[in-house]
Write a protein that holds these residues in place. Structure first.
Motif, PDB file in Angstrom:
ATOM      1  N   TYR A   1      49.310  33.391  37.195  1.00  0.00           N
ATOM      2  CA  TYR A   1      48.032  32.747  36.857  1.00  0.00           C
ATOM      3  C   TYR A   1      46.939  32.919  37.905  1.00  0.00           C
ATOM      4  O   TYR A   1      45.762  32.776  37.592  1.00  0.00           O
ATOM      5  CB  TYR A   1      48.255  31.241  36.635  1.00  0.00           C
ATOM      6  CG  TYR A   1      49.323  30.924  35.628  1.00  0.00           C
ATOM      7  CD1 TYR A   1      49.189  31.342  34.307  1.00  0.00           C
ATOM      8  CD2 TYR A   1      50.468  30.227  35.989  1.00  0.00           C
ATOM      9  CE1 TYR A   1      50.169  31.063  33.367  1.00  0.00           C
ATOM     10  CE2 TYR A   1      51.455  29.944  35.061  1.00  0.00           C
ATOM     11  CZ  TYR A   1      51.303  30.371  33.755  1.00  0.00           C
ATOM     12  OH  TYR A   1      52.272  30.106  32.835  1.00  0.00           O
ATOM     13  N   ILE A   2      47.322  33.172  39.137  1.00  0.00           N
ATOM     14  CA  ILE A   2      46.343  33.134  40.236  1.00  0.00           C
ATOM     15  C   ILE A   2      45.171  34.079  39.990  1.00  0.00           C
ATOM     16  O   ILE A   2      44.019  33.690  40.108  1.00  0.00           O
ATOM     17  CB  ILE A   2      47.046  33.442  41.578  1.00  0.00           C
ATOM     18  CG1 ILE A   2      47.764  32.193  42.074  1.00  0.00           C
ATOM     19  CG2 ILE A   2      46.056  33.900  42.627  1.00  0.00           C
ATOM     20  CD1 ILE A   2      48.429  32.349  43.402  1.00  0.00           C
ATOM     21  N   GLU A   3      45.468  35.315  39.648  1.00  0.00           N
ATOM     22  CA  GLU A   3      44.416  36.330  39.501  1.00  0.00           C
ATOM     23  C   GLU A   3      43.564  36.081  38.268  1.00  0.00           C
ATOM     24  O   GLU A   3      42.343  36.094  38.325  1.00  0.00           O
ATOM     25  CB  GLU A   3      45.071  37.719  39.431  1.00  0.00           C
ATOM     26  CG  GLU A   3      44.075  38.871  39.421  1.00  0.00           C
ATOM     27  CD  GLU A   3      43.357  39.040  40.753  1.00  0.00           C
ATOM     28  OE1 GLU A   3      42.117  38.933  40.740  1.00  0.00           O
ATOM     29  OE2 GLU A   3      44.014  39.253  41.778  1.00  0.00           O
ATOM     30  N   SER A   4      44.224  35.787  37.139  1.00  0.00           N
ATOM     31  CA  SER A   4      43.499  35.707  35.861  1.00  0.00           C
ATOM     32  C   SER A   4      42.761  34.386  35.682  1.00  0.00           C
ATOM     33  O   SER A   4      41.773  34.334  34.951  1.00  0.00           O
ATOM     34  CB  SER A   4      44.470  35.918  34.697  1.00  0.00           C
ATOM     35  OG  SER A   4      45.504  34.950  34.766  1.00  0.00           O
TER      36      SER A   4
ATOM     37  N   LYS B   1      41.632  32.156  38.254  1.00  0.00           N
ATOM     38  CA  LYS B   1      41.164  31.563  39.516  1.00  0.00           C
ATOM     39  C   LYS B   1      39.880  30.761  39.350  1.00  0.00           C
ATOM     40  O   LYS B   1      39.561  29.926  40.187  1.00  0.00           O
ATOM     41  CB  LYS B   1      40.992  32.644  40.577  1.00  0.00           C
ATOM     42  CG  LYS B   1      40.021  33.739  40.234  1.00  0.00           C
ATOM     43  CD  LYS B   1      40.041  34.830  41.287  1.00  0.00           C
ATOM     44  CE  LYS B   1      39.119  35.967  40.887  1.00  0.00           C
ATOM     45  NZ  LYS B   1      39.238  37.107  41.774  1.00  0.00           N
TER      46      LYS B   1
ATOM     47  N   SER C   1      44.235  24.667  44.069  1.00  0.00           N
ATOM     48  CA  SER C   1      43.925  25.300  45.360  1.00  0.00           C
ATOM     49  C   SER C   1      43.630  24.247  46.430  1.00  0.00           C
ATOM     50  O   SER C   1      44.080  24.377  47.565  1.00  0.00           O
ATOM     51  CB  SER C   1      42.747  26.266  45.216  1.00  0.00           C
ATOM     52  OG  SER C   1      41.544  25.572  45.006  1.00  0.00           O
TER      53      SER C   1
ATOM     54  N   ILE D   1      44.008  34.323  47.008  1.00  0.00           N
ATOM     55  CA  ILE D   1      43.028  34.739  45.989  1.00  0.00           C
ATOM     56  C   ILE D   1      42.267  33.518  45.452  1.00  0.00           C
ATOM     57  O   ILE D   1      41.096  33.619  45.097  1.00  0.00           O
ATOM     58  CB  ILE D   1      43.749  35.471  44.826  1.00  0.00           C
ATOM     59  CG1 ILE D   1      44.415  36.737  45.365  1.00  0.00           C
ATOM     60  CG2 ILE D   1      42.788  35.831  43.707  1.00  0.00           C
ATOM     61  CD1 ILE D   1      45.404  37.373  44.420  1.00  0.00           C
TER      62      ILE D   1
END
Length: 569
Positions: A169-172, A174, A183, A235
């Motif tokens: 999930y982090i990249e898509s 954020k 975060s 990220i």
């Protein structure tokens, strides 16, 4: 063969295997994601996930290498301890918890390693069972619980996504609100574990643990867990307000710990404060967007810091458990090997050219000069670097020069051969480790284009730090300040231990006591269990009265019905 030697061989072999695996993964750019389904019930399944890439394998290799040397060193350092087996088991549990944390792409299994580190660190800090150790252990445990709660809240927030495997999930996602909340929570957790302001008080207090534990904790395990977590989550908070806030906090942590170490006389606390300073450096360069560089410094720092603690342990052992550096003058004559190892690791900490610390610290400072940072951050970076050199040189001068001031007439010599072998094993890595890692992690040289004065600024700061460290050793700077209140403020980490222990913990614990007394033992009892009990008692008494007088009541009812019937007729 002793238990320490067996584990030393096993861990060293594991470390070598993982190191060569990490090189293989790095060259071929391989990432392996393993998912093991433990149990499946209806539509829910509990799975254990592992993430193996070059970063996790390399970090595990370093953790196992340092823990193997520390266990080997403990064989002689803890000689005569009645609970040596228990100590080794605790250290192994500590290493296992760190392994869980490193290879977890899943917040649940990260929490398993995270809480394992917190619990085992508490057991190790209170290993020497006295009041000071108990207080230090409680401070460590309570400070780390804040981060544990933040991580639990992050797990609860991730329910919005249907899985706790954050790597998906982090990249898509954020920019999603949920991910931004996660975060913030992850950064809070990392700040408590890596002892950033205002949670810095527990790190010097944790020095109550045995020195081999300090060598392991302060180099590659507990305190670096927060930095490693942020490297994985980097990220999420790049170029946000959160990264700017964390940059300021981490740079202030560097500055505060550097100042404090210059007015400290306890050998282990000076090294602990230097760890705090380096953690601030890792966090700050991570906030500027250089996650690989932060990881590089994390590994090089682990090598020379473990060696520094082991040398300090040998010196303390020789001085019959005395940790005051004012008693340690001219030790080079009595402990040539130990002090040579100690000073090489100290110079690596300074960033002296071509030792392990130079490759990472020099690159970090040059990257800061190339980044868009304001004058305050820039000034604090270089001032903190100068302070690092300053307290390191002060420590070197106190151990090399000056008079031998120890009171007792005892023999001091390099006769602890097992401890020396452990230290010499790490010495090679403290000299060569930085260049080897530099070639591995940055195979293509980093392009740094700076004017000559800025290129020389790092060396100028180091030379000034050496001079000021010597002046502080001569106490000329201390006399110049001539303000006891200011020196107390600087030397006591800006009163953070007092505020955190007496202020926050006392207030929190007192508030907790009042809540328990007034709510759990008060209103909850009055309106809950006790009230229900009284209500049932009263009703049962009424019922009993009714049953005891059943015949009379039935007779009266019978007469009443007859009268009613007659009236109706």
């Amino acid at each position: 063969m002793s238990i320490c030697l067996i584990f030393f061989i096993l861990l060293m072999l594991s470390s070598l295997i993982l190191f060569f695996m990490s090189i293989y993964f790095m060259i071929l750019d391989i990432v392996i994601f393993i998912e093991w389904q433990i149990i499946s019930l209806v539509s829910s399944s509990i799975t254990m996930t592992l993430l193996l890439d070059w970063m996790s394998l390399l970090f595990m290799s370093f953790v196992l290498f340092i823990s193997s040397v520390v266990i080997f060193y403990s064989d002689e350092y803890m000689y005569g301890d009645l609970n040596l087996n228990r100590f080794i088991q605790l250290v192994l549990m500590f290493v296992l918890s760190m392994m869980f944390l490193i290879i977890s792409p899943n917040l649940i299994s990260i929490l398993l390693g995270w809480d394992g580190l917190g619990l085992v660190s508490y057991c190790l800090v209170i290993y020497y069972q006295n009041v000071k150790s108990f207080n230090a252990g409680m401070l460590t445990a309570l400070s780390n619980r804040i981060g544990d709660v933040a991580l639990l809240m992050a797990i609860a927030w991730m329910l919005n996504y249907g899985s706790w495997n954050y790597v998906f999930y982090i990249e898509s996602m954020k920019n999603h609100f949920e991910m931004q909340v996660i975060s913030y929570l992850v950064v809070l957790a990392a700040m408590t574990k890596s002892a950033q302001i205002p949670f810095s008080a527990w790190l010097p207090a944790a020095m109550a643990a045995p020195t081999p534990v300090s060598a392991l904790v302060h180099s590659s395990t507990l305190v670096t867990a927060g930095v490693y977590l942020l490297i994985r989550f980097n990220i999420l908070f790049m170029n946000t307000l959160l990264s700017k806030l964390l940059l300021l906090i981490s740079v202030l942590t560097m500055f505060m710990s550097g100042l404090g170490a210059n007015y400290e006389y306890d050998l282990k606390k000076i090294i602990a404060l230097s760890t705090l300073s380096q953690l601030g450096l890792m966090m700050s360069i991570l906030c500027l967007g250089y996650s690989k560089l932060a990881f590089f410094h994390l590994l090089t720092h682990a090598l020379f810091k473990a060696l520094l603690f082991m040398c300090a342990g040998s010196v303390i052992h020789n001085l019959k458990n005395n940790q005051d550096i004012r008693m340690m003058g001219n030790l080079i004559l009595s402990l040539p090997l130990t002090i040579s190892c100690m000073n090489i690791s100290n110079l690596a900490l300074c960033g002296m050219p071509f030792l392990a610390g130079f490759y990472s610290k020099d690159m970090i400072l040059e990257m800061v000069m190339m980044s868009y940072v304001n004058i305050i951050i820039f000034f604090l970076y270089f001032l903190s670097t100068g302070l690092t050199v300053m307290y390191t040189m002060r420590l070197i001068f106190f151990s090399l020069m000056g008079d031998y001031n120890f009171m007792s007439l005892n023999s001091i010599n390099d006769s602890y051969w097992i401890m020396l072998k452990g230290m010499l094993g790490l010495l090679f890595m403290a000299i060569m480790g930085g260049s080897v890692l530099n070639w591995l992690i940055f195979p293509i040289p980093v392009m740094i284009c700076l004017p000559l004065i800025m290129k020389l600024l790092t060396l100028i700061v180091i030379i000034m730090g050496v001079f000021l460290g010597y002046e502080l050793f001569q106490l000329k700077i201390g006399i110049m300040i001539n303000n006891n209140n200011l020196i107390n403020f600087i030397g006591s980490m800006w009163f953070m231990p007092s505020i955190f222990t007496i202020g926050v913990n006392y207030m929190v614990l007192l508030l907790g006591y009042k809540i328990v007394k007034n709510i759990d033992y008060g209103w909850n009892e009055y309106l809950g269990g006790q009230y229900l009990y009284k209500w049932l008692m009263n009703n049962s008494l009424k019922n009993e009265l009714f049953l005891n007088n059943e015949l009379k009541i039935h007779f009266m009812m019978f007469i009443f019905l007859i009268i009613m019937f007659m009236f109706m007729m």
